[in-house]
Each structure stands twice: as structure tokens, then as C-alpha cells.
Scaffold this motif. Structure first.
Motif, short mmCIF file in Angstrom:
data_model
loop_
_atom_site.label_atom_id
_atom_site.label_comp_id
_atom_site.label_asym_id
_atom_site.label_seq_id
_atom_site.Cartn_x
_atom_site.Cartn_y
_atom_site.Cartn_z
N ASP A 105 1.04 -1.20 -0.08
CA ASP A 105 0.04 0.05 0.11
C ASP A 105 1.03 1.28 0.06
O ASP A 105 1.67 1.41 0.90
N PRO A 106 0.56 2.05 -1.00
CA PRO A 106 1.60 3.41 -1.19
C PRO A 106 1.71 4.28 0.22
O PRO A 106 2.68 4.73 0.55
N ASP A 107 0.20 4.29 0.69
CA ASP A 107 0.30 5.45 2.06
C ASP A 107 0.92 4.63 3.23
O ASP A 107 1.66 5.18 4.19
N TRP A 108 1.11 3.33 3.27
CA TRP A 108 1.78 2.48 4.33
C TRP A 108 3.16 2.54 4.07
O TRP A 108 3.96 2.91 5.04
N VAL A 109 3.32 2.47 3.00
CA VAL A 109 5.32 2.44 2.61
C VAL A 109 5.49 3.90 3.10
O VAL A 109 6.76 4.14 3.55
N SER A 110 4.86 4.96 2.62
CA SER A 110 5.36 6.36 2.81
C SER A 110 5.34 6.53 4.67
O SER A 110 6.38 7.23 4.88
N VAL A 111 4.37 6.18 5.08
CA VAL A 111 4.26 6.50 6.47
C VAL A 111 5.44 5.44 7.23
O VAL A 111 6.16 6.21 8.25
N ARG A 112 5.51 4.34 6.98
CA ARG A 112 6.51 3.39 7.45
C ARG A 112 7.77 3.98 7.29
O ARG A 112 8.88 3.92 8.10
N ASP A 113 8.23 4.29 6.14
CA ASP A 113 9.78 4.61 5.70
C ASP A 113 10.09 6.24 6.36
O ASP A 113 11.10 6.37 7.02
N PHE A 114 9.13 6.99 6.37
CA PHE A 114 9.28 8.46 7.02
C PHE A 114 9.17 8.40 8.41
O PHE A 114 10.21 8.82 9.17
N PHE A 115 8.42 7.50 9.15
CA PHE A 115 8.66 7.50 10.57
C PHE A 115 9.39 6.35 11.45
O PHE A 115 9.40 6.32 12.50
N GLY A 116 9.90 5.42 10.31
CA GLY A 116 10.45 4.51 10.78
C GLY A 116 10.02 3.32 11.78
O GLY A 116 10.19 3.05 12.68
N ILE A 117 8.66 3.17 11.19
CA ILE A 117 7.83 2.25 12.11
C ILE A 117 8.37 0.72 12.15
O ILE A 117 8.75 0.30 11.08
N GLY A 118 8.50 0.20 13.16
CA GLY A 118 8.93 -1.04 13.50
C GLY A 118 8.00 -2.22 12.82
O GLY A 118 6.91 -1.95 12.60
N GLU A 119 8.68 -3.43 13.26
CA GLU A 119 7.77 -4.59 12.96
C GLU A 119 6.44 -4.76 14.05
O GLU A 119 5.61 -5.50 13.67
#
Length: 376
Positions: A105-119
Motif C-alpha cells: 500500500d503506497p500510503d503505508w510505505v510512505s508512513v513506514r519509511d518516513f517515521f521508521g515504524i518497526g515490526e
């Protein structure tokens, strides 16, 4: 007190007793058939008495009699039986719960990479309230709820679920189109590994008392820490044990400094020249009171004055840009100034918007809604 009413056969549930709605429950017994049921030949099932024979012939005769009675009284049934009312939909049609599709999901990829969301957070734990279009607000639920909600849409009407952790940002120049929301920061913060900045008590006070402080007015340590930080949403943390700053006019003898017993976390927005908190006016008053900055009434008055002064400054700048005569060179400079003012206005609008931040349902109303979701 009438014994003929048999009030012992009913039960009134008071809402204040169990924190529920009010109900009246009564036990009723059907003692006879309805008039149109009698006309149609439908009667209550007879009870078998001792010595009564039930041969198959009697059953057939009874069925034949019932069929004849139904044929002769068909018109009477149509005349006597009241029309059944059509079931009408009452209430609001809730907006759908649309979960992120997966790791791609493009929105998930953007949020995950920008804020460094873990597993610890999976994409299926994040949802929005509209099909298609740009996601206005993103909510977070537990892993169990992410399975419970979509699998029971036809059986359970879910009004609201999840905590709002991200909101769409209209500020240009940021790598991610979402910002952190203060109300859900406690839920997502343990999983954020990037864009976390530690501040001192003095910096926290400057940020809480001023809506849009310039970076060069903050401490050198904070300026150095955010120097290479890309523009966008971030988390500011005031560690536990920080010394609370004295209220202006107080003395150390009468008001000794005390240490902060717990860390404070703020949702903030870092721009090219400014750093501002994205918290509500009530939260500002609460944080200032935790830092020993006076009474709630005095703090709220200061916050209200800051909001009014900020709005007046923005209006004055807009009026000056419209009224001032300009040549070509001045127009070019004004265009650049207008861009900076627009950025400041957008950030201020985000801050003031959070100061009167709507509930999650009102935020959802801004999405392309399929119904009304006006729980407040």
C-alpha cells in the motif's frame, strides 16, 4: 398497588444502575389466536388428553377442514388482517472501515519509511473511513480487532473503532503526506524509530507559549539536532527528571524547582525556519500546568491571547500584500514572500485546527463520505 396488574411479572432497568440504557421488560402469555388467524382456520395446537385417539384419518379430516375454511375465508382474512408495515432504516449509515491492503500500500510505505515504524505494527492494523480518494485520517486498531471488524460487518454494526494516529497534511515540501496526531501519539509512539527529538524544559516552554517560534530563538542544542531533519511531522520528548522552570516573578525560596515525574511527548511540525507543536489549546494549558507555569485560568488566557494575536498577524500580512503598490522587482520579491506566508499560514492553520481539533467522526466527515458519522 393494584394486585391485578401483577407488577411482579415485569422488570424496570434503570440506566444509572448499570450504566446502560433504560428498559422495561414484561413477561406475556398468548392465550388466544388473533382474529384474522381464526378466520383463516389457524388455531392453537390442541393438547392431547388422556384416552384421546389420534388416527391418521382424523388428521386428514382436520387438514381437509382447515383447507376448506381457508378457501371460504380468504376474503375475510384480507379484510381483517392489517397490512404489515415495511421495515424502515432508522439512524445513520456509517462510513465503511477500509483497512490498508498490505505491505505494498503506497500510503503505508510512505508512513513506514518516513517515521521508521518497526515490526510491531502491521499494515492491516491501520484503517481509514472511505473507499478511494485521498485518505484524510488513519486509525490504528489492535491485531485482534483488525480481524474482528471485517469478518462481522454483516452481523455487527460498528459505530466507531480505533484511535486516530495520522492525519492528512496540506503543507508542501514534506516527504510524507501525513502528520502525527497528538490524541493517538501514545499508541504509535513505541513503534516510531525515526524523527524523535529530545528537548529541554526551556525549549518546551517556548514551544508551548508561542504558536510558531523561530528556530533561532530555541536552544543551540535543539537547532543542531534538527538541522539535518527533513521538513515534516516529528515527535518532541521532554525526558522525565527535567527541572521545571519557575513561573515569572516567583523566587526559588518560595517556589522551589521540582523534577518532572514522567516524560512528555508532543506532536510537532518542523519547517525550514520554524518549529511548532500540533496540540490542542487544552493540551497546551495542561502541559504548562504540569511544568509549574501557574493556574489553569491564567494559562488559558495566555493561550487564547496567542491564538488571537496569531490570527491578527496573518490578516495584517495578507492586507499589506494586497494593498501595497509594486514594480516588477517588488512583485518578484512579494511572490517569494507570499509563498513563505502561505507556508506559515498553512502551518498556523494546522496548529489552530488542532487547537479546536474535531473528534475523529468529524474529521471523517471531511472525507468523501457515504453517510453521516456525527458521533461527538
Amino acid at each position: 398497588n393494584n394486585p391485578d396488574l401483577h407488577l411482579e411479572r415485569c422488570w424496570r432497568i434503570l440506566p444509572q444502575r448499570q450504566n446502560t440504557g433504560g428498559f422495561f421488560i414484561v413477561a406475556m402469555r398468548k392465550v388466544a389466536t388473533l382474529p384474522w388467524m381464526k378466520a383463516a382456520g389457524t388455531s392453537a395446537k390442541p393438547t392431547k388428553t388422556e384416552g384421546e385417539a389420534t388416527p391418521s384419518a382424523a388428521v386428514g379430516e382436520e387438514s381437509a377442514g382447515a383447507t376448506a375454511a381457508a378457501a371460504t375465508s380468504g376474503e375475510a382474512k384480507q379484510e381483517r388482517e392489517p397490512p404489515r408495515p415495511k421495515r424502515q432504516f432508522r439512524g445513520y449509515k456509517e462510513d465503511p472501515f477500509v483497512f490498508f491492503t498490505g505491505e505494498e500500500d503506497p500510503d503505508w510505505v510512505s508512513v513506514r519509511d518516513f517515521f521508521g515504524i518497526g515490526e510491531g505494527v502491521k499494515p492491516h492494523q491501520l484503517l481509514t473511513r472511505s473507499h478511494g480518494g485521498r485518505k484524510r485520517a488513519v486509525y490504528m486498531v489492535s491485531s485482534l480487532l483488525s480481524k474482528l471488524v471485517p469478518n462481522n460487518e454483516k452481523f455487527v454494526k460498528v459505530i466507531n473503532t480505533g484511535v486516530r494516529v495520522f492525519a492528512r497534511s496540506t503543507q508542501s515540501g514534506a516527504e510524507c503526506g501525513f502528520r502525527l496526531v497528538q490524541e493517538g501519539l501514545h499508541a504509535i509512539l513505541p513503534h516510531i524509530n525515526a524523527r524523535r527529538v529530545t528537548v529541554t524544559a526551556l525549549d518546551a516552554l517556548d514551544l508551548l507559549k508561542n504558536w510558531s517560534p523561530q528556530l533561532h530563538h530555541l536552544s543551540k542544542e535543539l537547532q543542531k539536532e534538527v538541522e539535518d531533519l527533513p521538513n515534516g511531522s516529528c515527535v518532541l520528548t521532554l525526558p522525565a527528571g527535567s527541572q521545571c522552570v519557575q513561573v515569572e516573578g516567583s523566587s526559588n525560596e518560595t517556589t522551589p524547582a521540582r523534577s518532572l515525574s514522567c516524560p512528555l511527548h508532543f506532536s510537532a511540525w518542523k519547517s525550514r525556519n520554524t518549529m511548532r507543536l500540533l496540540v490542542t489549546a487544552d493540551d497546551r494549558s495542561h502541559f504548562l500546568m504540569m511544568l509549574g507555569q501557574g493556574k489553569v485560568e491564567d494559562i488559558q488566557a495566555q493561550v487564547d491571547a496567542q491564538m488571537k494575536a496569531l490570527a491578527n498577524r496573518q490578516k495584517k500580512k495578507e492586507d499589506e500584500v494586497v494593498d501595497a503598490p509594486m514594480d516588477e522587482e517588488a512583485e518578484a520579491g512579494a511572490a517569494a514572500a507570499t509563498v513563505d506566508n502561505a507556508a506559515t499560514a498553512n502551518d498556523a492553520a494546522a496548529t489552530v485546527g488542532d487547537a479546536i481539533e474535531p473528534s475523529s467522526e468529524q474529521e471523517d466527515e471531511a472525507e468523501p463520505a457515504t453517510g453521516e458519522d456525527m458521533q461527538s
